[in-house]
Design a protein around this motif. Structure first.
Motif, PDB file in Angstrom:
ATOM      1  N   GLU A 294       5.074 -13.611  -1.121  1.00 34.46           N
ATOM      2  CA  GLU A 294       4.350 -12.772  -1.854  1.00 34.46           C
ATOM      3  C   GLU A 294       3.682 -11.726  -0.925  1.00 34.46           C
ATOM      4  N   VAL A 295       3.183 -10.412  -1.516  1.00 32.66           N
ATOM      5  CA  VAL A 295       2.492  -9.508  -0.627  1.00 32.66           C
ATOM      6  C   VAL A 295       1.303  -9.325  -1.297  1.00 32.66           C
ATOM      7  N   ARG A 296       0.182  -9.325  -0.590  1.00 29.07           N
ATOM      8  CA  ARG A 296      -1.260  -9.050  -1.041  1.00 29.07           C
ATOM      9  C   ARG A 296      -1.801  -7.895  -0.019  1.00 29.07           C
ATOM     10  N   GLU A 297      -2.660  -6.999  -0.554  1.00 25.44           N
ATOM     11  CA  GLU A 297      -3.507  -6.376   0.161  1.00 25.44           C
ATOM     12  C   GLU A 297      -5.014  -6.869   0.321  1.00 25.44           C
TER      13      GLU A 297
ATOM     14  N   SER B 118      -2.841  -8.314  -5.708  1.00 27.75           N
ATOM     15  CA  SER B 118      -1.482  -8.677  -5.521  1.00 27.75           C
ATOM     16  C   SER B 118      -0.517  -7.701  -5.850  1.00 27.75           C
ATOM     17  N   TYR B 119       0.590  -7.586  -5.267  1.00 23.62           N
ATOM     18  CA  TYR B 119       1.698  -6.373  -5.249  1.00 23.62           C
ATOM     19  C   TYR B 119       2.862  -7.316  -5.732  1.00 23.62           C
TER      20      TYR B 119
ATOM     21  N   PRO C  97       0.642  -2.559  -7.513  1.00 21.93           N
ATOM     22  CA  PRO C  97      -0.297  -3.517  -7.750  1.00 21.93           C
ATOM     23  C   PRO C  97      -0.303  -4.169  -9.090  1.00 21.93           C
ATOM     24  N   VAL C  98      -0.688  -5.487  -9.267  1.00 21.00           N
ATOM     25  CA  VAL C  98      -0.531  -6.211 -10.484  1.00 21.00           C
ATOM     26  C   VAL C  98      -2.076  -6.854 -10.654  1.00 21.00           C
ATOM     27  N   ASP C  99      -2.461  -7.056 -11.780  1.00 23.43           N
ATOM     28  CA  ASP C  99      -3.494  -7.943 -12.297  1.00 23.43           C
ATOM     29  C   ASP C  99      -4.915  -7.124 -11.899  1.00 23.43           C
TER      30      ASP C  99
END
Length: 316
Positions: A80-83, A106-107, A112-114
């Motif tokens: 999973e990818v997050r910033e 989150s991506y 980006p999502v959420d």
């Protein structure tokens, strides 16, 4: 506080508490989370296969300590990818007073999502100080308090444990007042005074000189995280563990990794001592199995703050 490998510290640490109330009469928060963390050297992350390699070490440590290990299907998927963004003044006023403020997004498939997540936390090894810190934000929206006992290895050798207490509040960015929401979305100018209004605990900080708040070390952190297994410590206590890599957005320079798992319970008296002892034995054994992988003297947040030298005051 720290303990060596000859005595189990978790039951003793969770038994510490202080009866009291915050200014408005609300009873002090109690620890409801136990998060165990091992910092991993970034140079180990050379390919996606690293996640499976570390899972094998976790499996070995679980077998050695009688902890049930189960692969998670996500181990076969892409990470999973997050910033992650950290905000502070140029002189690190928040961090030097043991506060951390971050925004995480989150991506999925590059988008980006959420709702972006805002996390504000106070950290201390002292239960009395950490529990008495009222981290509730000044917002009308929803938020969640997480008072955690974080278990870390000793700083000078493997085979032991030390603790850090993290009193956190989390909320979606949409729950913040409009002005703060816009500033945290665009990363436009914010001042320490504005943050102090949003997060009252920051009012203890006096700032001489510029109080502009911006990205720490101008770094946007790209987090690659993968669930690698489920661990069962018995007595209805099981967790999902994960391995994460943090690298800087742009040059993709890897600077820190972390293996972690978190237990959630209703209060310090609501978790089995035998499960706690199994959790701690496993944590110490994994240090032995993964000794060559470990970096003992920092945390993920500490690594971000030290990216450009001139380290702030350490409180970890």
């Amino acid at each position: 506080m720290a303990g060596d490998k000859h005595g189990m510290m978790l039951p003793q640490w969770l038994a510490e508490r202080r009866d009291g109330t915050y200014a408005d009469g609300k009873r002090f928060d109690e620890i409801c989370y136990l998060q165990c963390k091992l910092i991993v050297k970034p140079d180990r992350f050379t390919s996606p296969h690293v996640f499976k390699e570390f899972a094998e070490l976790v499996h070995r440590a679980a077998d050695a300590t009688g902890v049930a290990y189960h692969h998670t299907p996500k181990l076969l998927e892409r990470p999973e990818v997050r910033e992650v963004l950290f905000l502070d003044t140029g002189d690190f006023h928040l961090y030097n007073h043991a506060f951390i403020l971050r925004r995480r997004i989150s991506y999925e498939d590059g988008f980006p999502v959420d709702d972006p997540e805002i996390v504000f936390k106070y950290r201390s090894p002292d239960m009395v100080v950490a529990q008495a810190m009222d981290v509730r934000p000044r917002i009308s929206g929803n938020y969640k308090i997480k008072f955690k006992l974080e278990l870390l290895p000793l700083k000078d050798r493997i085979g032991g444990v030390r603790r850090l207490l993290a009193h956190n509040v989390e909320f979606g960015l949409s729950q913040a007042p409009e002005a703060d929401r816009l500033a945290m979305t665009s990363l436009d100018h914010m001042s320490l005074k504005e943050l102090q209004h949003l997060f009252p605990p920051l009012e203890i900080i006096s700032c001489e000189g510029p109080d502009d708040v911006a990205l720490v070390n101008q770094c946007i952190v790209e987090e690659l995280m993968q669930d690698i297994c489920k661990l069962d410590f018995g007595h209805h206590t099981h967790v999902t563990s994960n391995l994460a890599l943090w690298r800087s957005r742009g040059d993709h320079r890897a600077f820190v990794g972390e293996f972690a798992y978190q237990l959630h319970f209703d209060g310090p008296d609501k978790i089995s001592h035998k499960a706690l002892e199994a959790c701690e034995r496993f944590f110490i054994e994994l240090q032995q199995q993964a000794g060559d992988w470990l970096a003992l003297t920092t945390t993920k947040t500490g690594a971000v703050y030290r990216l450009k030298g001139n380290p702030p005051q350490a409180h970890e």
